[in-house]
Design an enzyme around this catalytic site. Structure first.
Site, PDB file in Angstrom:
ATOM      1  N   GLU A  66      18.093 -19.128   2.431  1.00 27.10           N
ATOM      2  CA  GLU A  66      18.371 -20.424   1.824  1.00 27.10           C
ATOM      3  C   GLU A  66      17.214 -20.886   0.944  1.00 27.10           C
ATOM      4  O   GLU A  66      17.413 -21.362  -0.179  1.00 27.10           O
ATOM      5  CB  GLU A  66      18.631 -21.475   2.909  1.00 27.10           C
ATOM      6  CG  GLU A  66      19.796 -21.148   3.824  1.00 27.10           C
ATOM      7  CD  GLU A  66      19.382 -20.415   5.081  1.00 27.10           C
ATOM      8  OE1 GLU A  66      19.952 -20.698   6.145  1.00 27.10           O
ATOM      9  OE2 GLU A  66      18.470 -19.557   5.001  1.00 27.10           O
ATOM     10  N   ALA A 176      28.162  21.801  18.814  1.00 23.79           N
ATOM     11  CA  ALA A 176      27.301  22.983  18.783  1.00 23.79           C
ATOM     12  C   ALA A 176      28.139  24.204  19.129  1.00 23.79           C
ATOM     13  O   ALA A 176      29.163  24.113  19.820  1.00 23.79           O
ATOM     14  CB  ALA A 176      26.141  22.852  19.766  1.00 23.79           C
ATOM     15  N   ARG A 198      20.056   5.334  10.366  1.00 24.47           N
ATOM     16  CA  ARG A 198      18.798   5.283  11.120  1.00 24.47           C
ATOM     17  C   ARG A 198      17.865   4.215  10.550  1.00 24.47           C
ATOM     18  O   ARG A 198      17.159   3.525  11.282  1.00 24.47           O
ATOM     19  CB  ARG A 198      18.130   6.661  11.064  1.00 24.47           C
ATOM     20  CG  ARG A 198      16.957   6.839  11.993  1.00 24.47           C
ATOM     21  CD  ARG A 198      16.337   8.225  11.825  1.00 24.47           C
ATOM     22  NE  ARG A 198      17.160   9.273  12.421  1.00 24.47           N
ATOM     23  CZ  ARG A 198      16.879  10.573  12.329  1.00 24.47           C
ATOM     24  NH1 ARG A 198      15.804  10.974  11.636  1.00 24.47           N
ATOM     25  NH2 ARG A 198      17.658  11.469  12.911  1.00 24.47           N
ATOM     26  N   GLU A 273      21.222   9.060  19.256  1.00 28.34           N
ATOM     27  CA  GLU A 273      21.386  10.339  18.564  1.00 28.34           C
ATOM     28  C   GLU A 273      21.243  11.508  19.524  1.00 28.34           C
ATOM     29  O   GLU A 273      21.208  12.661  19.102  1.00 28.34           O
ATOM     30  CB  GLU A 273      20.358  10.467  17.440  1.00 28.34           C
ATOM     31  CG  GLU A 273      20.604   9.548  16.262  1.00 28.34           C
ATOM     32  CD  GLU A 273      19.869  10.016  15.011  1.00 28.34           C
ATOM     33  OE1 GLU A 273      19.844  11.229  14.750  1.00 28.34           O
ATOM     34  OE2 GLU A 273      19.310   9.160  14.309  1.00 28.34           O
TER      35      GLU A 273
END
Length: 348
Positions: A66, A176, A198, A273
């Site tokens: 502001e 994986a 991130r 993560e």
């Protein structure tokens, strides 16, 4: 006649929403640089209906949105309307109250996206403006503002950070291969986007096993912004002294206690993560506020690859976690899906 979300009998107009969304756009430009303060945007619109200035929150200790917008507007603020995503503060902190600056500038009307749940504000800013004769309208584009400020609002209401669980997976849900390899599932554009995620997070957490296997730095490299606090789940002795993650905060035990600890340190958003085990723990405890999953156009093609979540899952369809997909977009060749849990119970 007065309705909720309005004041003095004035109904919000379509233009009000347009200007509020502009203020929200301005706010997003400083996200990741204001914590533990909220990222707020403000727009000053003159009596002729044209914008005279914008402002966004500075890093801690600097002017709020502001005040920045008023400084840019100068004398044009007299008789103008200010659109601000979050209720202006009415208390002395590192800076003077924004409501005092608004009144002194002669602003005639203030349109607020959402009321600030911080106990030092929480309606006091709106009340002081009205006491000074300023017309105030509250609740314009509130859903969009709530979504943008979700991390800040949760922190002020519950004392805990907003938890984002980020995963990168093949289209059939594997993070994986059977041999443990996972670099790289997604393309460079998705990895850069994950670095932007991130950069707007105050802390990032992984498990000690991930540190041992991958030796991640957990810093921001492919996007502008500051590095988050690094948090590792597990025994500090299980991580080599020369690991890239050092210095890091190590935590063993209850994840709820970790969230309380981080909230007390002013962490507004925590990015998870860690590997499948850490993802499974946060998921099963119901601690995830947002799932962000990057799907690659690739198929593992079997059941021996590593699934996104380790450990037991839902035992029946009636127990699965439902939610609302808030965003789906292409990032390079990959697909980013954002889901907020708890909004799809009607499907059960």
């Amino acid at each position: 006649m007065t309705q909720a979300g309005t004041s003095h009998g004035l109904f919000p107009s379509a233009r009000d929403e347009e200007w509020m969304l502009k203020a929200l756009e301005v706010a997003e430009t400083v996200r990741g640089s204001t914590s533990p303060n909220p990222w707020v945007g403000a727009v000053v619109v003159g009596p002729d209906g044209t914008a005279t200035s914008t402002g966004a929150t500075s890093p801690p200790g600097g002017p709020h949105a502001e005040v920045a917008a008023l400084a840019a507007a100068g004398s044009a603020a007299d008789g103008a309307t200010m659109y601000v995503t979050l209720e202006p503060c009415a208390h002395h902190g590192r800076t003077p109250p924004c409501v005092d600056a608004i009144v002194a500038a002669g602003v005639a009307r203030v349109v607020v996206g959402v009321v600030d749940p911080d106990e030092r504000v929480s309606g006091r800013g709106v009340a002081k403006l009205r006491e000074a004769g300023v017309d105030v309208t509250v609740g314009v584009a509130s859903q969009a503002v709530e979504s943008s400020l979700g991390a800040y609002l949760k922190h002020r209401r519950e004392g805990r950070p907003w938890v984002v669980l980020k995963l990168a997976a093949t289209l059939d849900g594997r993070i994986a291969a059977p041999d443990g390899s996972s670099k790289w599932i997604t393309g460079p554009e998705a990895r850069a986007d994950a670095h932007r995620l991130r950069a707007i997070s105050d802390a990032v957490v992984v498990g000690a096993a991930t540190v041992r296997a991958d030796d991640p730095a957990l810093t921001v490299r492919d996007a502008p912004g500051r590095d988050p606090m690094r948090v590792v789940l597990g025994d500090p002795g299980a991580v080599a002294p020369g690991a890239k993650v050092h210095p890091a905060l190590f935590h063993e035990g209850d994840l709820g206690e970790l969230l309380d600890l981080l909230g007390g340190r002013g962490v507004l958003q925590l990015l998870v993560e860690g590997g499948a085990r850490v993802a499974g723990e946060f998921h099963r405890l119901g601690l995830v506020d947002q799932y962000t999953i990057y799907f690659a156009p690739a198929l593992m093609g079997g059941d021996d690859g590593l699934a996104m979540f380790a450990g037991p899952g839902a035992s029946s369809m009636s127990a699965v976690t439902r939610g609302r997909i808030i965003s789906v977009r292409s990032v390079g060749v990959d697909l980013r899906v954002d889901l907020v849990p708890g909004a799809g119970d009607s499907l059960r």
